[in-house]
Design a protein around this motif. Structure first.
Motif, mmCIF file in Angstrom:
data_model
loop_
_atom_site.group_PDB
_atom_site.id
_atom_site.type_symbol
_atom_site.label_atom_id
_atom_site.label_comp_id
_atom_site.label_asym_id
_atom_site.label_seq_id
_atom_site.Cartn_x
_atom_site.Cartn_y
_atom_site.Cartn_z
ATOM 1 N N ARG A 97 0.828 -1.194 0.000
ATOM 2 C CA ARG A 97 0.000 0.000 0.000
ATOM 3 C C ARG A 97 0.867 1.250 0.000
ATOM 4 N NH1 ARG A 97 -4.634 -1.583 -1.981
ATOM 5 N NH2 ARG A 97 -5.329 -3.496 -0.996
ATOM 6 N N VAL A 98 0.493 2.208 -0.821
ATOM 7 C CA VAL A 98 1.251 3.453 -0.950
ATOM 8 C C VAL A 98 0.436 4.575 -0.312
ATOM 9 C CG1 VAL A 98 2.404 5.008 -2.551
ATOM 10 C CG2 VAL A 98 2.198 2.572 -3.108
ATOM 11 N N PRO A 99 0.888 5.143 0.812
ATOM 12 C CA PRO A 99 0.106 6.167 1.501
ATOM 13 C C PRO A 99 -0.271 7.357 0.616
ATOM 14 C CG PRO A 99 1.890 5.410 2.899
ATOM 15 C CD PRO A 99 2.118 4.789 1.548
ATOM 16 N N GLN A 100 0.628 7.740 -0.316
ATOM 17 C CA GLN A 100 0.345 8.898 -1.167
ATOM 18 C C GLN A 100 -0.898 8.697 -2.022
ATOM 19 O OE1 GLN A 100 3.260 7.408 -0.740
ATOM 20 N NE2 GLN A 100 5.009 8.791 -0.943
ATOM 21 N N VAL A 101 -1.161 7.444 -2.403
ATOM 22 C CA VAL A 101 -2.354 7.163 -3.206
ATOM 23 C C VAL A 101 -3.611 7.473 -2.407
ATOM 24 C CG1 VAL A 101 -3.679 5.355 -4.374
ATOM 25 C CG2 VAL A 101 -1.201 5.449 -4.640
ATOM 26 N N LEU A 152 -10.566 5.722 2.637
ATOM 27 C CA LEU A 152 -9.515 5.746 1.624
ATOM 28 C C LEU A 152 -8.174 6.154 2.213
ATOM 29 C CD1 LEU A 152 -11.366 7.376 -1.410
ATOM 30 C CD2 LEU A 152 -10.293 5.115 -1.391
ATOM 31 N N THR A 153 -8.189 7.148 3.086
ATOM 32 C CA THR A 153 -6.940 7.616 3.683
ATOM 33 C C THR A 153 -6.314 6.540 4.558
ATOM 34 O OG1 THR A 153 -7.881 9.852 3.730
ATOM 35 C CG2 THR A 153 -5.864 9.507 4.961
ATOM 36 N N ARG A 154 -7.134 5.875 5.355
ATOM 37 C CA ARG A 154 -6.620 4.881 6.299
ATOM 38 C C ARG A 154 -6.220 3.573 5.635
ATOM 39 N NH1 ARG A 154 -4.480 5.049 10.759
ATOM 40 N NH2 ARG A 154 -5.800 3.717 12.050
ATOM 41 N N VAL A 155 -6.964 3.145 4.608
ATOM 42 C CA VAL A 155 -6.706 1.838 4.016
ATOM 43 C C VAL A 155 -5.352 1.791 3.315
ATOM 44 C CG1 VAL A 155 -7.715 2.185 1.716
ATOM 45 C CG2 VAL A 155 -7.848 -0.058 2.791
ATOM 46 N N TYR A 156 -4.822 2.942 2.947
ATOM 47 C CA TYR A 156 -3.510 2.990 2.305
ATOM 48 C C TYR A 156 -2.380 3.205 3.309
ATOM 49 C CZ TYR A 156 -5.375 2.771 -2.399
ATOM 50 O OH TYR A 156 -5.993 2.338 -3.547
ATOM 51 N N ASN A 158 -2.150 5.457 5.950
ATOM 52 C CA ASN A 158 -1.900 6.776 6.539
ATOM 53 C C ASN A 158 -2.338 6.811 8.002
ATOM 54 O OD1 ASN A 158 -1.038 8.695 4.224
ATOM 55 N ND2 ASN A 158 -2.766 7.560 3.364
ATOM 56 N N ALA A 159 -1.696 7.679 8.770
ATOM 57 C CA ALA A 159 -2.010 7.804 10.188
ATOM 58 C C ALA A 159 -3.415 8.356 10.385
ATOM 59 C CB ALA A 159 -0.993 8.722 10.871
ATOM 60 N N ARG A 160 -3.989 8.044 11.541
ATOM 61 C CA ARG A 160 -5.342 8.504 11.862
ATOM 62 C C ARG A 160 -5.432 10.024 11.832
ATOM 63 N NH1 ARG A 160 -7.999 9.782 16.714
ATOM 64 N NH2 ARG A 160 -10.254 9.359 16.684
ATOM 65 N N ARG A 161 -4.385 10.698 12.272
ATOM 66 C CA ARG A 161 -4.400 12.160 12.276
ATOM 67 C C ARG A 161 -4.586 12.718 10.870
ATOM 68 N NH1 ARG A 161 -0.693 16.090 11.432
ATOM 69 N NH2 ARG A 161 0.946 14.539 11.094
ATOM 70 N N LYS A 162 -3.879 12.134 9.900
ATOM 71 C CA LYS A 162 -4.022 12.585 8.520
ATOM 72 C C LYS A 162 -5.424 12.298 7.989
ATOM 73 C CE LYS A 162 0.822 12.295 7.092
ATOM 74 N NZ LYS A 162 1.784 11.692 6.125
ATOM 75 N N ALA A 163 -5.962 11.145 8.365
ATOM 76 C CA ALA A 163 -7.311 10.806 7.920
ATOM 77 C C ALA A 163 -8.330 11.798 8.465
ATOM 78 C CB ALA A 163 -7.664 9.383 8.360
ATOM 79 N N LEU A 164 -8.155 12.203 9.721
ATOM 80 C CA LEU A 164 -9.074 13.171 10.320
ATOM 81 C C LEU A 164 -8.923 14.549 9.673
ATOM 82 C CD1 LEU A 164 -8.830 12.185 14.091
ATOM 83 C CD2 LEU A 164 -10.728 11.764 12.514
ATOM 84 N N LEU A 165 -7.690 14.929 9.330
ATOM 85 C CA LEU A 165 -7.483 16.204 8.645
ATOM 86 C C LEU A 165 -8.159 16.216 7.281
ATOM 87 C CD1 LEU A 165 -3.730 16.982 9.483
ATOM 88 C CD2 LEU A 165 -5.749 18.236 10.281
ATOM 89 N N MET A 166 -8.026 15.109 6.534
ATOM 90 C CA MET A 166 -8.674 15.019 5.225
ATOM 91 C C MET A 166 -10.193 15.011 5.382
ATOM 92 S SD MET A 166 -6.157 15.235 3.239
ATOM 93 C CE MET A 166 -7.139 15.136 1.742
ATOM 94 N N LEU A 167 -10.681 14.348 6.419
ATOM 95 C CA LEU A 167 -12.118 14.332 6.674
ATOM 96 C C LEU A 167 -12.640 15.732 6.955
ATOM 97 C CD1 LEU A 167 -14.796 12.857 7.275
ATOM 98 C CD2 LEU A 167 -13.984 12.549 9.630
#
Length: 242
Positions: A97-101, A152-156, A158-167
Motif C-alpha cells: 500500500r502506498v500512503p500517497q495514493v 480511503l486515507t486509512r486503508v492505504y 496513513n495515520a489517523r491524524r491525517k485521515a481526520l485532517l482530510m475528513l
C-alpha cells in the motif's frame, strides 16, 4: 441560504467519517460498504451528472466518458508509478500500500465536495425548488463522502491524524464551494468534465483496490451484502433527490 444548507453537508460528512472510524473492528465490512458506496456514487450520481453537463461528443464519444476513462487510467498509472518508486527504494508498507495514493484519492474527494458546494450555490441561484432538490442530494450523499474519505486515507496506511485532517477538509469543502458562488460563476461544462474524470478515479479505487481488499481475508456473505447495500443506498438517495 446555500451556505446555511452547506453547513448541514458539513455535519453529514463528519458523521460519515465518524462512522467509518468507529467500526474498525469490522474492517472488511467497512471496506465492503465503502466499495459499494463508491460504485453507487460513480454509476448513479457522478456519470449521469457529467454526461448532462459535458456530454458533447469528441470523435463520436461524449467528452465526459473520455474523461471518465482518462481518470481511471490516471489513477492506475499514478498508483503503479508510486508503487514502482517505493519498490526501487526498498520500502515496505503493509502489503504494498502506498500512503500517497490514499491522500491523493482523499484530496480528490475534497475537490468533489467543493464541486458539490458550487452546484448547491448555483442551484439556489436558479430557484428555490432546484436548490432544495440539490440540497437534499448533497446533504444525504455527503455521509458517503465522509465515510469514503476517511476509509480511503486509512486503508492505504496513513495515520489517523491525517485521515481526520482530510475528513475535516472534505466536510469544509461544500461550505467553501457554496460561499464561492456568491462571488464567481463556474461554467457548467468545466464542472461536468471534472465529474467525469473524478468518476473514473473513484471507480478504479473501488474496483481495483477497495473491494479486493474487503474480500481478500474475509470472503463472507456479510461483506458482499454490505457492498450491495452501499450501491442500493446511493440509488435510494438519488431516487429521493429526483
Amino acid at each position: 441560504m446555500a451556505v446555511i444548507v452547506a453547513l448541514g453537508a458539513f455535519l453529514m460528512t463528519l458523521a460519515g467519517g465518524w462512522t467509518a472510524q468507529r467500526v474498525t473492528d469490522r474492517r472488511h465490512l467497512v471496506l465492503g460498504l465503502a466499495g459499494g458506496l463508491m460504485l453507487g456514487v460513480v454509476g448513479l450520481d457522478l456519470l449521469p451528472e457529467a454526461l448532462g453537463a459535458a456530454g458533447r461528443p469528441v470523435f463520436g464519444v461524449p467528452l465526459a466518458l473520455l474523461l471518465f476513462v482518462a481518470g481511471f487510467l490516471a489513477a492506475h498509472c499514478v498508483e503503479r508509478l508510486l508503487a514502482l518508486r517505493q519498490a526501487a527504494h526498498g520500502a515496505e508498507n503493509g502489503g504494498g500500500r502506498v500512503p500517497q495514493v490514499g491522500l491523493t484519492a482523499a484530496a480528490a474527494m475534497v475537490v468533489h465536495s467543493l464541486a458539490d458546494g458550487i452546484a448547491l450555490g448555483a442551484a439556489f441561484q436558479v430557484g428555490g425548488g432546484m436548490g432544495v432538490a440539490v440540497a437534499l442530494a448533497v446533504i444525504t450523499h455527503d455521509f458517503a463522502d465522509g465515510f469514503n474519505t476517511y476509509t480511503l486515507t486509512r486503508v492505504y496506511g496513513n495515520a489517523r491524524r491525517k485521515a481526520l485532517l482530510m475528513l475535516f477538509a472534505d466536510a469544509l469543502a461544500p461550505v467553501v464551494g457554496a460561499a464561492s458562488t456568491l462571488l464567481v460563476t463556474f461554467p457548467e461544462g468545466l464542472l461536468g468534465g471534472y465529474l467525469g474524470f473524478f468518476g473514473g478515479v473513484l471507480l478504479y479505487l473501488a474496483a481495483a483496490e477497495i473491494l479486493p481488499e474487503a474480500h481478500h481475508r474475509h470472503p463472507a456473505l456479510s461483506t458482499l451484502l454490505c457492498t450491495v447495500g452501499g450501491v442500493a443506498g446511493i440509488w435510494l438517495v438519488v431516487g429521493v433527490a429526483e
